[in-house]
Design a protein around this motif. Structure first.
Motif, PDB file in Angstrom:
ATOM      1  N   UNK A  40       0.600  -1.540  -0.076  1.00  0.00           N
ATOM      2  CA  UNK A  40       0.030   0.047   0.086  1.00  0.00           C
ATOM      3  C   UNK A  40       0.892   1.797   0.316  1.00  0.00           C
ATOM      4  N   UNK A  41       1.441   0.885   1.151  1.00  0.00           N
ATOM      5  CA  UNK A  41       2.931   2.327   1.481  1.00  0.00           C
ATOM      6  C   UNK A  41       3.063   3.112  -0.001  1.00  0.00           C
ATOM      7  N   UNK A  42       3.520   2.325  -1.079  1.00  0.00           N
ATOM      8  CA  UNK A  42       5.262   2.816  -1.850  1.00  0.00           C
ATOM      9  C   UNK A  42       3.573   3.473  -2.861  1.00  0.00           C
ATOM     10  N   UNK A  43       2.391   3.211  -3.156  1.00  0.00           N
ATOM     11  CA  UNK A  43       1.649   3.794  -3.746  1.00  0.00           C
ATOM     12  C   UNK A  43       0.831   5.357  -3.993  1.00  0.00           C
ATOM     13  N   UNK A  44       1.538   5.829  -2.673  1.00  0.00           N
ATOM     14  CA  UNK A  44       1.551   7.101  -2.626  1.00  0.00           C
ATOM     15  C   UNK A  44       2.698   8.120  -2.930  1.00  0.00           C
ATOM     16  N   UNK A  45       3.827   7.664  -3.535  1.00  0.00           N
ATOM     17  CA  UNK A  45       5.003   8.059  -3.697  1.00  0.00           C
ATOM     18  C   UNK A  45       5.550   8.690  -2.444  1.00  0.00           C
ATOM     19  N   UNK A  46       5.958   8.382  -1.448  1.00  0.00           N
ATOM     20  CA  UNK A  46       5.728   9.400  -0.742  1.00  0.00           C
ATOM     21  C   UNK A  46       5.301  10.738   0.074  1.00  0.00           C
ATOM     22  N   UNK A  47       3.677  11.206   0.144  1.00  0.00           N
ATOM     23  CA  UNK A  47       3.007  10.974   0.638  1.00  0.00           C
ATOM     24  C   UNK A  47       2.362  10.346   1.541  1.00  0.00           C
ATOM     25  N   UNK A  48       2.660  10.544   2.665  1.00  0.00           N
ATOM     26  CA  UNK A  48       2.062   9.977   3.201  1.00  0.00           C
ATOM     27  C   UNK A  48       1.807  10.321   4.834  1.00  0.00           C
ATOM     28  N   UNK A  49       1.543  11.647   4.391  1.00  0.00           N
ATOM     29  CA  UNK A  49       1.722  12.438   5.834  1.00  0.00           C
ATOM     30  C   UNK A  49       2.663  12.615   7.257  1.00  0.00           C
ATOM     31  N   UNK A  50       3.775  12.103   6.557  1.00  0.00           N
ATOM     32  CA  UNK A  50       4.760  12.155   8.204  1.00  0.00           C
ATOM     33  C   UNK A  50       4.508  10.350   7.974  1.00  0.00           C
ATOM     34  N   UNK A  51       3.844   9.555   7.465  1.00  0.00           N
ATOM     35  CA  UNK A  51       3.943   8.173   8.370  1.00  0.00           C
ATOM     36  C   UNK A  51       4.739   7.263   7.467  1.00  0.00           C
ATOM     37  N   UNK A  52       5.466   6.606   8.412  1.00  0.00           N
ATOM     38  CA  UNK A  52       6.509   5.496   7.982  1.00  0.00           C
ATOM     39  C   UNK A  52       6.095   4.000   8.680  1.00  0.00           C
ATOM     40  N   UNK A  53       6.263   3.413   7.811  1.00  0.00           N
ATOM     41  CA  UNK A  53       6.267   1.914   7.945  1.00  0.00           C
ATOM     42  C   UNK A  53       7.814   1.232   8.603  1.00  0.00           C
ATOM     43  N   UNK A  54       7.692   0.468  10.151  1.00  0.00           N
ATOM     44  CA  UNK A  54       8.838  -0.289   9.919  1.00  0.00           C
ATOM     45  C   UNK A  54       9.085  -1.686   9.181  1.00  0.00           C
ATOM     46  N   UNK A  55      10.047  -2.376   9.637  1.00  0.00           N
ATOM     47  CA  UNK A  55      10.251  -3.522   8.696  1.00  0.00           C
ATOM     48  C   UNK A  55       8.617  -4.406   8.902  1.00  0.00           C
TER      49      UNK A  55
END
Length: 194
Positions: free
Chosen positions: A137-152
């Motif tokens: 899911x997260x790569x589909x936002x092209x980095x625009x995730x409101x500052x949210x990131x994923x752990x491993x």
């Protein structure tokens, strides 16, 4: 916080109001979403796929209570104030969910002109959609995730965040959430009812 219909005691009410006063000046929840015309190749399970089947487009979203809120929770933990840690944890979940509610309202306003509706929001980790699918899911936002990131391990940071998918179109419906949709036998809500 587990009170259900009962009123919390005076001390808990006082502590809760203190937490609200502490976070009010700098709290900045955020949401972002993007609409895509094709259903992404997620393994969401039959329950979610059934709810999305009439969709003509899909909104992918991320909502968060924010990094400042996470910093506040960490500070409370370092201070050892476990009552406020508990209150802040519950409050952070509410903030993230209310931010997702605001995102849904904004999304609906943007599709009203099309005469479209939206489904419920569905998130990895629920209804048979494994949390590891966050990595798709997260790569589909092209980095625009409101500052949210994923752990491993696919957990979101800040932890008080919500992500997922919503179906859009003229023939979709928003349903009341019900455990009847879900077949997860170990769900804590299912155990609480029995």
């Amino acid at each position: 916080m587990g009170y259900r219909d009962a009123e919390p005691d005076e001390a808990t009410q006082r502590e809760t109001l203190a937490v609200i006063d502490q976070v009010r000046p700098w709290l900045r929840p955020q949401f972002c979403y993007q609409v895509v015309s094709r259903q992404p190749a997620f393994d969401m399970g039959r329950i979610i796929l059934h709810q999305l089947h009439a969709s003509e487009a899909y909104a992918l979203f991320v909502c968060t209570a924010g990094t400042d809120y996470e910093t506040y929770q960490q500070r409370l933990t370092r201070q050892g104030d476990m009552v406020r840690v508990f209150i802040a944890d519950a409050m952070g979940s509410v903030i993230a969910e209310k931010t997702a509610d605001a995102m849904e309202q904004h999304l609906q306003q943007s599709i009203d002109k099309l005469g479209w509706h939206h489904t419920n929001r569905f998130s990895p980790g629920y209804c048979g959609w494994h949390v590891s699918q966050q990595q798709l899911l997260f790569p589909l936002f092209d980095g625009h995730t409101c500052g949210v990131h994923l752990t491993d391990s696919s957990l979101m940071v800040p932890i008080k965040s919500v992500s997922g998918i919503i179906g859009l179109g003229p023939a979709v419906r928003h349903l009341d959430y019900t455990c009847g949709l879900c077949d997860f036998k170990q769900c804590y809500k299912r155990r609480r009812k029995s």
